[in-house]
Scaffold this motif. Structure first.
Motif, mmCIF file in Angstrom:
data_model
loop_
_atom_site.group_PDB
_atom_site.id
_atom_site.type_symbol
_atom_site.label_atom_id
_atom_site.label_comp_id
_atom_site.label_asym_id
_atom_site.label_seq_id
_atom_site.Cartn_x
_atom_site.Cartn_y
_atom_site.Cartn_z
ATOM 1 N N SER A 151 -0.083 -7.232 -10.004
ATOM 2 C CA SER A 151 -0.843 -6.931 -10.462
ATOM 3 C C SER A 151 -0.556 -5.469 -9.885
ATOM 4 N N ARG A 152 -1.936 -3.759 -10.529
ATOM 5 C CA ARG A 152 -1.732 -3.019 -9.654
ATOM 6 C C ARG A 152 -2.843 -2.789 -9.552
ATOM 7 N N ASP A 153 -3.793 -2.201 -8.396
ATOM 8 C CA ASP A 153 -4.956 -1.638 -8.288
ATOM 9 C C ASP A 153 -4.594 -0.224 -7.367
ATOM 10 N N ASN A 154 -5.038 0.537 -8.841
ATOM 11 C CA ASN A 154 -5.263 1.880 -9.277
ATOM 12 C C ASN A 154 -6.035 2.661 -8.398
ATOM 13 N N ASP A 155 -6.966 1.956 -7.822
ATOM 14 C CA ASP A 155 -8.425 2.362 -6.587
ATOM 15 C C ASP A 155 -7.556 2.654 -5.869
ATOM 16 N N LYS A 156 -6.917 1.154 -5.267
ATOM 17 C CA LYS A 156 -6.641 1.395 -4.149
ATOM 18 C C LYS A 156 -5.300 1.322 -3.433
ATOM 19 N N ASN A 157 -4.371 2.541 -4.967
ATOM 20 C CA ASN A 157 -3.033 2.060 -5.219
ATOM 21 C C ASN A 157 -2.308 1.213 -4.336
ATOM 22 N N THR A 158 -1.979 0.133 -4.948
ATOM 23 C CA THR A 158 -1.659 -0.905 -3.917
ATOM 24 C C THR A 158 -1.370 -1.543 -5.090
ATOM 25 N N VAL A 159 0.738 -1.860 -5.161
ATOM 26 C CA VAL A 159 0.460 -3.123 -6.117
ATOM 27 C C VAL A 159 1.137 -4.756 -5.687
ATOM 28 N N ALA A 215 0.683 -1.146 -0.265
ATOM 29 C CA ALA A 215 -0.193 0.103 0.113
ATOM 30 C C ALA A 215 0.995 1.280 0.080
ATOM 31 N N ALA A 216 0.707 2.047 -1.219
ATOM 32 C CA ALA A 216 1.128 3.460 -1.437
ATOM 33 C C ALA A 216 1.082 4.385 -0.641
ATOM 34 N N SER A 217 1.226 5.418 -0.354
ATOM 35 C CA SER A 217 0.640 6.845 0.317
ATOM 36 C C SER A 217 1.430 7.959 0.850
ATOM 37 N N GLY A 218 0.864 8.993 1.128
ATOM 38 C CA GLY A 218 1.848 10.166 1.218
ATOM 39 C C GLY A 218 2.004 11.195 -0.109
ATOM 40 N N SER A 219 2.407 11.687 -0.228
ATOM 41 C CA SER A 219 2.677 12.560 -1.631
ATOM 42 C C SER A 219 1.934 11.693 -3.289
ATOM 43 N N ARG A 220 1.430 12.438 -3.271
ATOM 44 C CA ARG A 220 1.116 12.188 -5.072
ATOM 45 C C ARG A 220 2.528 10.977 -5.955
ATOM 46 N N PHE A 221 2.010 10.708 -6.559
ATOM 47 C CA PHE A 221 3.617 10.585 -7.243
ATOM 48 C C PHE A 221 2.894 9.755 -8.711
ATOM 49 N N SER A 222 4.425 9.583 -9.293
ATOM 50 C CA SER A 222 3.881 8.513 -11.021
ATOM 51 C C SER A 222 4.858 8.106 -11.106
#
Length: 114
Positions: A69-77, A23-30
């Motif tokens: 896999s990546r879940d963009n809605d949950k911001n997870t990989v 789970a990724a959190s914090g600043s927006r990132f690409s």
């Protein structure tokens, strides 16, 4: 700053499955790349799977068994691991590379044992 938190590790019998999540959190990132690494006792950290805009690559030993896999809605990989073997035992780390730097999670232990 980006914070990464892995979960889903544990003890599993040979042939079993686990699903790791980062789970990724914090600043927006690409992200330029999102990866899973692992480090077994006494061994160097190795890349297990990597996802970029150009596609997905796996280390040979996990091809056909692991899926990133990546879940963009949950911001997870996530890393789906099937047909686990004792040699898959390691601490698994999530890694994200951005234009500024790369980030690491704290790791989650995966143990494959009868």
């Amino acid at each position: 700053q980006v914070q990464l938190v892995e979960s889903g590790g544990g003890l599993v019998q040979p042939g079993g499955s686990l699903r790791l999540s980062c789970a990724a959190s914090g600043s927006r990132f690409s992200p330029l790349a999102m990866s899973w690494y692992r480090q077994a006792p006494g061994k160097q950290r190795e890349m297990v799977a990597r996802m970029t805009s150009g596609g997905i690559i796996y280390t040979d030993s996990v091809k056909g068994r692991f899926t990133i896999s990546r879940d963009n809605d949950k911001n997870t990989v996530d890393l789906q691991m099937n047909s686990l073997q004792p040699e898959d035992t390691a601490v698994y780390y999530c890694n994200i590379i951005t234009t500024d730097r790369d980030y690491w999670g704290q790791g989650t232990q995966v143990t494959v044992s009868p």
